[in-house]
Scaffold this active site. Structure first.
Site, PDB file in Angstrom:
ATOM      1  N   MET A   1      89.685 154.076  -4.886  1.00 23.19           N
ATOM      2  CA  MET A   1      88.985 152.815  -4.688  1.00 23.19           C
ATOM      3  C   MET A   1      88.791 152.137  -6.039  1.00 23.19           C
ATOM      4  O   MET A   1      88.112 152.676  -6.919  1.00 23.19           O
ATOM      5  CB  MET A   1      87.632 153.074  -4.032  1.00 23.19           C
ATOM      6  CG  MET A   1      87.778 153.701  -2.662  1.00 23.19           C
ATOM      7  SD  MET A   1      86.179 153.918  -1.918  1.00 23.19           S
ATOM      8  CE  MET A   1      85.883 152.312  -1.270  1.00 23.19           C
ATOM      9  N   ALA A   2      89.423 150.967  -6.150  1.00 21.50           N
ATOM     10  CA  ALA A   2      89.381 150.221  -7.394  1.00 21.50           C
ATOM     11  C   ALA A   2      87.939 149.958  -7.819  1.00 21.50           C
ATOM     12  O   ALA A   2      87.111 149.535  -7.011  1.00 21.50           O
ATOM     13  CB  ALA A   2      90.128 148.904  -7.221  1.00 21.50           C
ATOM     14  N   CYS A  90      96.464 146.782   0.328  1.00 24.67           N
ATOM     15  CA  CYS A  90      95.421 145.989  -0.330  1.00 24.67           C
ATOM     16  C   CYS A  90      95.495 144.517   0.082  1.00 24.67           C
ATOM     17  O   CYS A  90      96.541 143.877  -0.050  1.00 24.67           O
ATOM     18  CB  CYS A  90      95.546 146.117  -1.847  1.00 24.67           C
ATOM     19  SG  CYS A  90      94.216 145.244  -2.675  1.00 24.67           S
ATOM     20  N   LYS A 131      99.968 154.234   1.894  1.00 23.73           N
ATOM     21  CA  LYS A 131      98.740 153.810   2.583  1.00 23.73           C
ATOM     22  C   LYS A 131      98.975 152.397   3.098  1.00 23.73           C
ATOM     23  O   LYS A 131      99.401 151.520   2.354  1.00 23.73           O
ATOM     24  CB  LYS A 131      97.566 153.845   1.607  1.00 23.73           C
ATOM     25  CG  LYS A 131      96.305 153.201   2.163  1.00 23.73           C
ATOM     26  CD  LYS A 131      95.091 154.072   1.940  1.00 23.73           C
ATOM     27  CE  LYS A 131      93.830 153.444   2.489  1.00 23.73           C
ATOM     28  NZ  LYS A 131      93.217 152.514   1.574  1.00 23.73           N
ATOM     29  N   ASN A 193      91.797 156.348   8.588  1.00 28.59           N
ATOM     30  CA  ASN A 193      90.806 155.835   7.630  1.00 28.59           C
ATOM     31  C   ASN A 193      90.100 154.606   8.200  1.00 28.59           C
ATOM     32  O   ASN A 193      90.725 153.751   8.803  1.00 28.59           O
ATOM     33  CB  ASN A 193      91.523 155.486   6.311  1.00 28.59           C
ATOM     34  CG  ASN A 193      90.678 154.655   5.358  1.00 28.59           C
ATOM     35  OD1 ASN A 193      91.054 153.540   5.021  1.00 28.59           O
ATOM     36  ND2 ASN A 193      89.549 155.170   4.936  1.00 28.59           N
ATOM     37  N   GLY A 194      88.787 154.593   7.961  1.00 29.15           N
ATOM     38  CA  GLY A 194      88.016 153.413   8.310  1.00 29.15           C
ATOM     39  C   GLY A 194      86.686 153.721   8.947  1.00 29.15           C
ATOM     40  O   GLY A 194      86.617 154.346   9.999  1.00 29.15           O
ATOM     41  N   ASP A 195      85.610 153.347   8.233  1.00 25.89           N
ATOM     42  CA  ASP A 195      84.242 153.350   8.771  1.00 25.89           C
ATOM     43  C   ASP A 195      83.624 154.721   8.997  1.00 25.89           C
ATOM     44  O   ASP A 195      82.663 154.826   9.757  1.00 25.89           O
ATOM     45  CB  ASP A 195      84.171 152.563  10.089  1.00 25.89           C
ATOM     46  CG  ASP A 195      84.589 151.114   9.916  1.00 25.89           C
ATOM     47  OD1 ASP A 195      84.684 150.653   8.774  1.00 25.89           O
ATOM     48  OD2 ASP A 195      84.810 150.435  10.942  1.00 25.89           O
ATOM     49  N   GLY A 217      86.330 156.294   2.277  1.00 26.62           N
ATOM     50  CA  GLY A 217      86.197 155.426   1.119  1.00 26.62           C
ATOM     51  C   GLY A 217      84.742 155.124   0.809  1.00 26.62           C
ATOM     52  O   GLY A 217      84.060 155.875   0.101  1.00 26.62           O
TER      53      GLY A 217
HETATM   54  C1  LIG Z   1      85.585 148.336  -3.622  1.00 22.96           C
HETATM   55  C2  LIG Z   1      86.772 148.859  -2.875  1.00 22.96           C
HETATM   56  C3  LIG Z   1      87.904 149.238  -3.574  1.00 22.96           C
HETATM   57  C4  LIG Z   1      89.027 149.708  -2.893  1.00 22.96           C
HETATM   58  N1  LIG Z   1      90.134 150.076  -3.604  1.00 22.96           N
HETATM   59  C5  LIG Z   1      91.210 150.588  -2.962  1.00 22.96           C
HETATM   60  C6  LIG Z   1      92.341 151.038  -3.690  1.00 22.96           C
HETATM   61  O1  LIG Z   1      92.411 150.974  -4.919  1.00 22.96           O
HETATM   62  N2  LIG Z   1      93.376 151.549  -2.954  1.00 22.96           N
HETATM   63  C7  LIG Z   1      93.337 151.644  -1.594  1.00 22.96           C
HETATM   64  O2  LIG Z   1      94.287 152.140  -0.976  1.00 22.96           O
HETATM   65  N3  LIG Z   1      92.282 151.223  -0.897  1.00 22.96           N
HETATM   66  C8  LIG Z   1      91.227 150.704  -1.544  1.00 22.96           C
HETATM   67  N4  LIG Z   1      90.137 150.303  -0.817  1.00 22.96           N
HETATM   68  C9  LIG Z   1      90.128 150.485   0.643  1.00 22.96           C
HETATM   69  C10 LIG Z   1      89.556 151.853   1.009  1.00 22.96           C
HETATM   70  O3  LIG Z   1      90.355 152.872   0.468  1.00 22.96           O
HETATM   71  C11 LIG Z   1      89.509 152.056   2.525  1.00 22.96           C
HETATM   72  O4  LIG Z   1      90.815 151.942   3.047  1.00 22.96           O
HETATM   73  C12 LIG Z   1      88.613 151.061   3.238  1.00 22.96           C
HETATM   74  O5  LIG Z   1      87.433 150.817   2.515  1.00 22.96           O
HETATM   75  C13 LIG Z   1      88.240 151.550   4.642  1.00 22.96           C
HETATM   76  O6  LIG Z   1      87.736 152.854   4.615  1.00 22.96           O
HETATM   77  P1  LIG Z   1      86.150 153.191   4.526  1.00 22.96           P
HETATM   78  O7  LIG Z   1      85.509 152.509   5.703  1.00 22.96           O
HETATM   79  O8  LIG Z   1      86.083 154.668   4.560  1.00 22.96           O
HETATM   80  O9  LIG Z   1      85.671 152.591   3.243  1.00 22.96           O
HETATM   81  C14 LIG Z   1      89.020 149.808  -1.480  1.00 22.96           C
HETATM   82  C15 LIG Z   1      87.871 149.431  -0.781  1.00 22.96           C
HETATM   83  C16 LIG Z   1      86.757 148.944  -1.459  1.00 22.96           C
HETATM   84  C17 LIG Z   1      85.550 148.537  -0.651  1.00 22.96           C
END
Ligand SMILES: Cc1cc2nc3c(=O)[nH]c(=O)nc-3n(C[C@H](O)[C@H](O)[C@H](O)COP(=O)(O)O)c2cc1C
Length: 311
Positions: A1-2, A90, A131, A193-195, A217
């Site tokens: 996560m960036a 992304c 991804k 992945n998600g939520d 994430g």
């Molecule tokens: C601040 C932020 C940075 C993220 N950076 C990346 C990234 O660098 N690479 C990536 O594949 N997904 C990135 N994501 C997406 C997450 O990996 C993930 O797919 C998304 O948030 C949904 O999953 P979650 O509900 O578990 O967060 C980012 C999401 C957020 C909110």
């Protein structure tokens, strides 16, 4: 996560345990190649990658198979990373619109296949994964086509975030759409992945959806100990209770010190403030605390605020 999964954060996750594979922030292949050509320092997102504990996946992005292959080869042979993950999900303007990368590429399954094939060849013997999101928009969902193209091109695994790029982070991730992909794949693992924000949600997804794994994430930014709890639950062991406020204070100090290994104090403080705001969610006085913490420019004040809030 960036902006989050830097070296310090990855070390924090390792401290808690329970996570099988940690991935870096997405690294721009173009920046890497450019910096390397000039003999400059490598992208800060690769800080720590050479020496830290394995397994470790490094996620890379661009739309040019040759540029991606150059970085993938270096990561495989020189850095000896465990997995190279390609970002085709992304939705950020900077990546998808201005750089025609990330989720922009979802509309071209063949181009994605070409990238995967070239990067897989360049990275050998290191496995390459991808991804994706469900598609660019609700009307153009094409995750199955993209998934098959990725598998046929030689990828070792696929992670799917159950939203379209247009949805950004709105609404709910659609796990039925993720599940529909499984039967269309021949053999590679599918990671959903998600939520997922709680242990119960993780167990629910694992038990009720045909996925081979889950990726978390945002839930892990709020609670980096969640992987340990999920691993305990999966082993049918008692699940650790949530950390006490004293333990949270210790986690923050540990995290700040880890950040200082890479960043100067000012940047470390900026980064830890972001994380701490997540820890405050659902606690009384969180809004006031967030306002105060965001303006704390000195570690002494920052830690005083932490002491007062998490007591
Ligand atoms: C601040 C932020 C940075 C993220 N950076 C990346 C990234 O660098 N690479 C990536 O594949 N997904 C990135 N994501 C997406 C997450 O990996 C993930 O797919 C998304 O948030 C949904 O999953 P979650 O509900 O578990 O967060 C980012 C999401 C957020 C909110």
């Amino acid at each position: 996560m960036a902006g989050y999964t830097n070296y310090a954060y990855r070390e924090l996750l390792r401290m808690f345990g329970g996570v099988d594979l940690i991935t870096t922030e997405m690294v721009s292949a173009r920046s890497f190649v450019e910096l390397d050509r000039r003999g400059s320092e490598l992208p800060s997102r690769l800080w720590g990658v050479r020496d830290e504990q394995r397994p470790l996946a490094v996620q890379i992005w661009d739309n040019n198979p040759d540029t991606l292959s150059l970085l993938a080869q270096r990561l495989a042979l020189e850095f000896k990373v465990s997995v190279i993950d390609l970002n085709f999900g992304c939705p950020a303007k900077q990546i998808a619109n201005r750089s025609a990368s990330g989720s922009f590429l979802l509309q071209f399954p063949d181009r994605i296949g070409d990238i995967v094939q070239k990067v897989t060849a360049a990275a050998k013997p290191v496995p390459v994964t991808a991804k994706i999101r469900l598609g660019r928009t609700r009307d153009t969902i094409n995750a199955i086509d993209v998934a098959q193209s990725i598998e046929n091109a030689g990828a070792a695994g696929l992670t799917v975030h159950g939203r379209t790029a247009a949805e950004m982070y709105h609404g709910n991730a659609n796990w039925d759409e993720i599940a529909a992909i499984k039967s269309k794949l021949k053999s590679i693992p599918l990671i959903g992945n998600g939520d997922i924000r709680t242990v119960d949600e993780a167990l629910f997804r694992i038990k009720n959806y045909p996925v081979d794994g889950i990726m978390i994430g945002r839930g892990s930014i709020e609670r980096p100990w969640i992987f340990r709890q999920i691993a305990q639950a999966l082993r049918n062991e008692p699940v650790d209770s949530e950390p006490t406020t004293k333990e949270i204070r210790n986690i923050i100090v540990k995290h700040f010190n880890l950040l200082k290994q890479q960043f100067n104090e000012h940047t470390a403080l900026f980064l830890i403030r972001k994380t701490v705001c997540h820890y405050a969610i659902n606690r009384s006085g969180a809004k006031k605390f967030r306002n105060e913490i965001c303006s704390a420019k000195e570690p002494a004040l920052f830690f005083q605020l932490i002491e007062n809030f998490f007591h």
